[in-house]
Design an enzyme around this catalytic site. Structure first.
Site, PDB file in Angstrom:
ATOM      1  N   GLU A  78     -53.138 173.896  56.161  1.00  0.00           N
ATOM      2  CA  GLU A  78     -53.543 175.159  55.832  1.00  0.00           C
ATOM      3  C   GLU A  78     -54.954 175.375  55.857  1.00  0.00           C
ATOM      4  O   GLU A  78     -55.867 174.820  55.866  1.00  0.00           O
ATOM      5  CB  GLU A  78     -52.883 175.765  54.601  1.00  0.00           C
ATOM      6  CG  GLU A  78     -53.156 174.991  53.213  1.00  0.00           C
ATOM      7  CD  GLU A  78     -52.742 175.542  52.089  1.00  0.00           C
ATOM      8  OE1 GLU A  78     -51.967 176.716  52.015  1.00  0.00           O
ATOM      9  OE2 GLU A  78     -52.727 174.746  50.949  1.00  0.00           O
ATOM     10  N   LEU A  83     -49.697 175.894  50.322  1.00  0.00           N
ATOM     11  CA  LEU A  83     -49.475 176.759  49.297  1.00  0.00           C
ATOM     12  C   LEU A  83     -48.540 177.853  50.226  1.00  0.00           C
ATOM     13  O   LEU A  83     -48.482 178.229  51.248  1.00  0.00           O
ATOM     14  CB  LEU A  83     -50.398 177.736  48.885  1.00  0.00           C
ATOM     15  CG  LEU A  83     -50.155 178.918  47.780  1.00  0.00           C
ATOM     16  CD1 LEU A  83     -49.741 178.218  46.479  1.00  0.00           C
ATOM     17  CD2 LEU A  83     -51.063 180.120  47.904  1.00  0.00           C
ATOM     18  N   LYS A  99     -50.476 177.346  42.507  1.00  0.00           N
ATOM     19  CA  LYS A  99     -51.772 178.173  42.864  1.00  0.00           C
ATOM     20  C   LYS A  99     -52.606 177.797  41.867  1.00  0.00           C
ATOM     21  O   LYS A  99     -52.817 178.829  40.853  1.00  0.00           O
ATOM     22  CB  LYS A  99     -51.316 179.664  43.400  1.00  0.00           C
ATOM     23  CG  LYS A  99     -52.416 180.198  43.857  1.00  0.00           C
ATOM     24  CD  LYS A  99     -51.839 181.523  44.406  1.00  0.00           C
ATOM     25  CE  LYS A  99     -52.988 182.726  44.916  1.00  0.00           C
ATOM     26  NZ  LYS A  99     -53.902 181.984  45.713  1.00  0.00           N
TER      27      LYS A  99
END
Ligand code: PMP
Length: 286
Positions: free
Chosen positions: A182, A207, A149
């Site tokens: 995503e 993620l 992240k």
């Protein structure tokens, strides 16, 4: 009410909260972050967010900026000083301030840490979820380590802006084989015609969202069938439902993809149930 930010050991008025021009976050996007939901004054899934922060730090070869116990105090104090009841907490750690050089700075360079908190309008978010949102697909163009992240979010920024320009609220990245990876700041899900909930496995490529993890738990508790596998845009367009998950959105129904209506064009029962029961499975702190 005036906002307060925590910056490297001090609580400062938001407008005066600054980091140095040679902060490596600013120079190289050399840092990681977390965003946590705040609900009724409490952090949601703090443990999981701090565990993921630790993992992100380890993956980029950084030490913790402070002990987990001290960090938890700072997070609470930031919430308190901002009087956040419902909202979001943002936490960023970078490799600190050092003369610009791509290689790591000298040992002993202190990481920079910033924590901010803001209130959000829960009723407005719920109203949005009752209407559902539109998504636009974009080619996946990020690096392979999107499981970290990191604050290096330029592809995500450009994707989101491209979506916004087309009136969509989120962009879904699509890999070279036509499968959705995503969203620019969320995980992507569909519900197939035969009722299976499908989301991409959390192998590198996405993620591993905390909201995703909790939503999987909620689905299991409700006895819903889940398939962790990639799905294509074509499959998504034929799906009965689609939705996205993120700490900032919880479970948000998706009612259009690339301008095409999903299902009957209204939020579906699976997304609505996952949203309604989400906080029964999320960990809510003190
Ligand atoms: N994917 C990306 C690229 C994100 O930025 C986010 C939001 N941080 C998510 C997924 C969802 O993660 P979480 O549920 O932990 O907010």
């Amino acid at each position: 009410m005036s906002r307060v930010a925590y910056v490297n050991g001090r609580y400062l008025p938001h407008a005066q909260a600054k980091v140095h021009i040679e902060d490596r976050g600013y120079q190289f996007a050399d840092g990681v972050y977390e965003v946590c939901e705040v609900r009724e004054g409490r952090l949601v899934d703090e443990r999981r967010h701090l565990e993921r922060l630790d993992r992100s730090l380890a993956e980029i070869g950084m030490q913790r900026p402070m002990s987990p116990a001290a960090l938890r105090v700072v997070l609470r104090e930031t919430l308190r000083r901002n009087r956040v009841h419902d909202g979001l907490l943002y936490l960023q750690v970078t490799r600190g301030v050092a003369p610009r050089d791509h290689g790591f700075p000298p040992p002993g360079t202190r990481p920079s840490i910033v924590v901010t908190a803001k209130s959000t309008d829960r009723a407005k978010a719920d109203a949005l979820a009752e209407a559902g949102v539109a998504v636009m697909t974009v080619p996946e163009n990020r690096w392979e380590r999107v499981d970290i992240k990191t604050v290096a979010l330029l592809p995500n920024v450009l994707a989101r802006q491209a979506a916004r320009a087309k009136g969509a609220r989120e962009a879904w990245f699509v890999d070279k084989d036509g499968f959705v990876t995503e969203g620019s700041s969320s995980n992507a899900w569909i519900v197939t015609a035969d009722g299976a909930i499908v989301t991409r496995p959390a192998t590198p490529g996405i993620l591993k969202g905390i909201t995703r993890t909790v939503a999987l738990e909620v689905a299991a508790k409700q006895g819903l069938r889940v398939e962790e596998r990639p799905f294509s845009v074509a499959e998504a367009l034929k799906a009965r439902e689609a939705f996205l998950t993120a700490a900032t959105q919880i479970v948000m129904p998706v009612v259009r993809i690339d301008g095409q209506q999903i299902g009957d064009g209204r939020p579906g029962p699976v997304a609505q149930a996952l949203r309604a029961h989400f906080h029964e499975s999320a960990e809510v702190g003190l």
